[in-house]
Design a protein around this motif. Structure first.
Motif, PDB file in Angstrom:
ATOM      1  N   UNK A 269      39.995  82.052  32.976  1.00 47.79           N
ATOM      2  CA  UNK A 269      38.813  81.596  33.702  1.00 47.79           C
ATOM      3  C   UNK A 269      39.307  80.807  34.909  1.00 47.79           C
ATOM      4  N   UNK A 270      39.227  81.403  36.100  1.00 50.49           N
ATOM      5  CA  UNK A 270      39.778  80.744  37.292  1.00 50.49           C
ATOM      6  C   UNK A 270      38.913  79.582  37.764  1.00 50.49           C
ATOM      7  N   UNK A 271      39.531  78.700  38.491  1.00 47.55           N
ATOM      8  CA  UNK A 271      38.830  77.567  39.086  1.00 47.55           C
ATOM      9  C   UNK A 271      37.797  78.062  40.105  1.00 47.55           C
ATOM     10  N   UNK A 272      38.062  79.194  40.723  1.00 45.84           N
ATOM     11  CA  UNK A 272      37.220  79.705  41.806  1.00 45.84           C
ATOM     12  C   UNK A 272      35.946  80.396  41.342  1.00 45.84           C
ATOM     13  N   UNK A 273      35.726  80.504  40.011  1.00 46.65           N
ATOM     14  CA  UNK A 273      34.498  81.071  39.448  1.00 46.65           C
ATOM     15  C   UNK A 273      34.263  82.510  39.878  1.00 46.65           C
ATOM     16  N   UNK A 274      35.260  83.287  40.012  1.00 49.45           N
ATOM     17  CA  UNK A 274      35.163  84.651  40.532  1.00 49.45           C
ATOM     18  C   UNK A 274      34.158  85.502  39.761  1.00 49.45           C
ATOM     19  N   UNK A 275      32.905  85.498  40.222  1.00 43.26           N
ATOM     20  CA  UNK A 275      31.892  86.382  39.659  1.00 43.26           C
ATOM     21  C   UNK A 275      31.693  87.535  40.634  1.00 43.26           C
ATOM     22  N   UNK A 276      31.137  88.620  40.140  1.00 39.91           N
ATOM     23  CA  UNK A 276      30.846  89.767  40.991  1.00 39.91           C
ATOM     24  C   UNK A 276      29.435  89.572  41.532  1.00 39.91           C
ATOM     25  N   UNK A 277      29.338  89.049  42.763  1.00 42.89           N
ATOM     26  CA  UNK A 277      28.078  88.600  43.346  1.00 42.89           C
ATOM     27  C   UNK A 277      26.971  89.653  43.369  1.00 42.89           C
TER      28      UNK A 277
ATOM     29  N   UNK B 125      42.246  85.540  22.278  1.00 47.25           N
ATOM     30  CA  UNK B 125      42.843  84.655  21.275  1.00 47.25           C
ATOM     31  C   UNK B 125      43.483  83.443  21.949  1.00 47.25           C
ATOM     32  N   UNK B 126      43.744  83.575  23.266  1.00 50.32           N
ATOM     33  CA  UNK B 126      44.221  82.468  24.094  1.00 50.32           C
ATOM     34  C   UNK B 126      43.334  82.434  25.324  1.00 50.32           C
ATOM     35  N   UNK B 127      42.741  81.296  25.578  1.00 48.75           N
ATOM     36  CA  UNK B 127      41.820  81.119  26.694  1.00 48.75           C
ATOM     37  C   UNK B 127      42.449  80.148  27.689  1.00 48.75           C
ATOM     38  N   UNK B 128      42.736  80.632  28.890  1.00 47.03           N
ATOM     39  CA  UNK B 128      43.273  79.806  29.968  1.00 47.03           C
ATOM     40  C   UNK B 128      42.099  79.401  30.846  1.00 47.03           C
ATOM     41  N   UNK B 129      41.825  78.116  30.949  1.00 45.18           N
ATOM     42  CA  UNK B 129      40.640  77.638  31.661  1.00 45.18           C
ATOM     43  C   UNK B 129      41.055  76.611  32.706  1.00 45.18           C
ATOM     44  N   UNK B 130      40.747  76.914  33.974  1.00 44.11           N
ATOM     45  CA  UNK B 130      41.176  76.080  35.094  1.00 44.11           C
ATOM     46  C   UNK B 130      40.013  75.284  35.675  1.00 44.11           C
ATOM     47  N   UNK B 131      40.024  73.986  35.451  1.00 45.64           N
ATOM     48  CA  UNK B 131      39.046  73.044  36.002  1.00 45.64           C
ATOM     49  C   UNK B 131      37.601  73.513  35.816  1.00 45.64           C
ATOM     50  N   UNK B 132      37.157  73.737  34.575  1.00 45.20           N
ATOM     51  CA  UNK B 132      35.827  74.303  34.368  1.00 45.20           C
ATOM     52  C   UNK B 132      34.666  73.382  34.719  1.00 45.20           C
ATOM     53  N   UNK B 133      34.897  72.074  34.817  1.00 45.67           N
ATOM     54  CA  UNK B 133      33.780  71.161  35.051  1.00 45.67           C
ATOM     55  C   UNK B 133      33.742  70.598  36.461  1.00 45.67           C
TER      56      UNK B 133
END
Length: 194
Positions: free
Chosen positions: A43-51, A114-122
């Motif tokens: 889950x990137x810090x940049x919130x890369x969603x498909x707009x 099974x491993x979640x990498x989460x960058x600055x979610x808040x």
């Protein structure tokens, strides 16, 4: 200090030296899609969603072939983030920043990592959204998902973490339990407090 770069290296987005071991496999040097096949979600810090796609279409992109019921994974994502269910047919590009962050995390969860990498979610989120994201991450941890969280809000990180590592100038300057970190005034003053 290298926190985001660490997550990108684990996910194969930037070159890394040495080895990266996950569940008995050396995933260092693999391409990101190969790393994802080993059960790693990012889950990137940049919130890369498909707009241009709807919320629901974004979630469908997170499906992992052969991982069981895709619909139950999507239902679980909606359970974790009820606001997304309400906006299921809305294009992701018009969502608020908090909704986009929830969508980015939910899309990754649909793949059942099974491993979640989460960058600055808040970062930059309203308190109610912060609480929702924190609850979701705690739920994942309780289900046995390993969570590697990069987070500047110490209270949230300590609430979620079993183990804390503090990075400074690109190296680990502390490793230990949340209580050990709180008991280490030098590390807190030098690296965490303003």
């Amino acid at each position: 200090s290298g926190r985001s770069t660490l997550l990108k290296a684990v996910m194969g987005f930037v070159p890394a030296s040495g080895s990266i071991a996950w569940q008995g496999h050396d995933i260092g040097g693999l391409r990101p899609f190969e790393i994802a096949r080993h059960g790693v979600g990012y889950v990137p810090e940049s919130r890369d969603v498909f707009a241009p796609l709807t919320v629901h279409e974004n979630l469908r992109l997170g499906e992992k072939p052969g991982a069981g019921s895709a619909q139950s994974s999507i239902d679980e994502a909606y359970r974790c983030f009820p606001a997304l269910r309400e906006r299921a047919q809305v294009r992701a590009g018009v969502l608020s920043g908090g909704e986009q962050q929830m969508l980015s995390l939910a899309r990754t969860l649909v793949g059942q990592p099974r491993l979640l990498l989460v960058d600055e979610p808040t970062e930059g989120l309203a308190p109610a959204v912060v609480a929702t994201v924190a609850t979701c991450l705690k739920d994942q941890r309780e289900r046995g998902v390993a969570v590697l969280l990069v987070e500047q809000r110490l209270s949230i990180a300590l609430d979620i973490a079993d183990r804390c590592l503090v990075m400074g100038a690109g190296r680990i300057v502390f490793e230990g339990s949340p209580s050990a970190l709180m008991g280490n005034a030098y590390i807190r003053k030098e690296w965490l407090e303003i």
